[in-house]
Design a protein around this motif. Structure first.
Motif, mmCIF file in Angstrom:
data_model
loop_
_atom_site.group_PDB
_atom_site.id
_atom_site.type_symbol
_atom_site.label_atom_id
_atom_site.label_comp_id
_atom_site.label_asym_id
_atom_site.label_seq_id
_atom_site.Cartn_x
_atom_site.Cartn_y
_atom_site.Cartn_z
ATOM 1 N N GLN A 112 -31.212 57.212 144.573
ATOM 2 C CA GLN A 112 -31.603 57.042 143.166
ATOM 3 C C GLN A 112 -31.288 55.627 142.685
ATOM 4 O O GLN A 112 -32.107 55.004 142.005
ATOM 5 N N ILE A 113 -30.128 55.131 143.064
ATOM 6 C CA ILE A 113 -29.757 53.767 142.674
ATOM 7 C C ILE A 113 -30.712 52.762 143.302
ATOM 8 O O ILE A 113 -31.159 51.812 142.655
ATOM 9 N N LEU A 114 -31.038 52.987 144.574
ATOM 10 C CA LEU A 114 -31.980 52.109 145.268
ATOM 11 C C LEU A 114 -33.332 52.111 144.566
ATOM 12 O O LEU A 114 -33.935 51.060 144.359
ATOM 13 N N GLU A 115 -33.805 53.288 144.179
ATOM 14 C CA GLU A 115 -35.085 53.397 143.475
ATOM 15 C C GLU A 115 -35.042 52.671 142.138
ATOM 16 O O GLU A 115 -36.003 51.992 141.755
ATOM 17 N N GLU A 116 -33.923 52.804 141.424
ATOM 18 C CA GLU A 116 -33.782 52.121 140.135
ATOM 19 C C GLU A 116 -33.793 50.604 140.317
ATOM 20 O O GLU A 116 -34.436 49.885 139.546
ATOM 21 N N ARG A 117 -33.081 50.111 141.327
ATOM 22 C CA ARG A 117 -33.053 48.666 141.579
ATOM 23 C C ARG A 117 -34.444 48.155 141.941
ATOM 24 O O ARG A 117 -34.840 47.067 141.506
ATOM 25 N N TYR A 118 -35.174 48.926 142.724
ATOM 26 C CA TYR A 118 -36.541 48.536 143.100
ATOM 27 C C TYR A 118 -37.441 48.537 141.860
ATOM 28 O O TYR A 118 -38.234 47.617 141.653
ATOM 29 N N ALA A 119 -37.294 49.550 141.030
ATOM 30 C CA ALA A 119 -38.113 49.647 139.817
ATOM 31 C C ALA A 119 -37.828 48.492 138.851
ATOM 32 O O ALA A 119 -38.735 48.014 138.171
ATOM 33 N N ARG A 120 -36.580 48.029 138.798
ATOM 34 C CA ARG A 120 -36.227 46.907 137.917
ATOM 35 C C ARG A 120 -36.614 45.566 138.514
ATOM 36 O O ARG A 120 -36.507 44.538 137.849
ATOM 37 N N GLY A 121 -37.037 45.579 139.765
ATOM 38 C CA GLY A 121 -37.441 44.339 140.413
ATOM 39 C C GLY A 121 -36.286 43.546 140.999
ATOM 40 O O GLY A 121 -36.432 42.364 141.298
ATOM 41 N N GLU A 122 -35.144 44.184 141.189
ATOM 42 C CA GLU A 122 -33.982 43.487 141.741
ATOM 43 C C GLU A 122 -34.113 43.264 143.243
ATOM 44 O O GLU A 122 -33.484 42.353 143.774
ATOM 45 N N ILE A 123 -34.871 44.119 143.920
ATOM 46 C CA ILE A 123 -35.064 43.979 145.364
ATOM 47 C C ILE A 123 -36.557 44.042 145.680
ATOM 48 O O ILE A 123 -37.340 44.634 144.931
ATOM 49 N N ARG A 124 -36.949 43.416 146.794
ATOM 50 C CA ARG A 124 -38.356 43.404 147.215
ATOM 51 C C ARG A 124 -38.678 44.692 147.965
ATOM 52 O O ARG A 124 -37.805 45.455 148.363
#
Length: 84
Positions: free
Chosen positions: A58-70
């Motif tokens: 869930q945290i990974l998905e949130e970071r991806y959604a915020r554009g923090e990771i490619r």
């Protein structure tokens, strides 16, 4: 009667010293509290470390959604966490 630096002392010099000491101690405590706070690197909710890999995903998905990771990093980390 003259006190330090030529200022008159009227028998109650301690009356000013005690409140001044209290103010100094309170200022020191507040300063220590301000300096001991950990800086926040953004708005992240608290994470339950015992929640397991679903929380990590869930945290990974949130970071991806915020554009923090490619996308590549997202896919790589998703594989690492054991998600299909």
């Amino acid at each position: 009667m003259m006190g330090m630096y030529g200022f008159p002392v009227i028998g109650g010099g301690w009356l000013y010293g005690v409140p001044a000491a209290v103010v100094v101690v309170l200022a020191a405590v507040l300063l220590m509290r301000l300096l001991s706070r950990r800086p926040h690197s953004g708005h992240h909710p608290a994470v339950d470390r015992n929640a397991g890999s679903s929380t990590a995903i869930q945290i990974l998905e949130e970071r991806y959604a915020r554009g923090e990771i490619r996308a590549e990093e997202y896919q790589e980390r998703l594989k690492t966490l054991g998600s299909p």
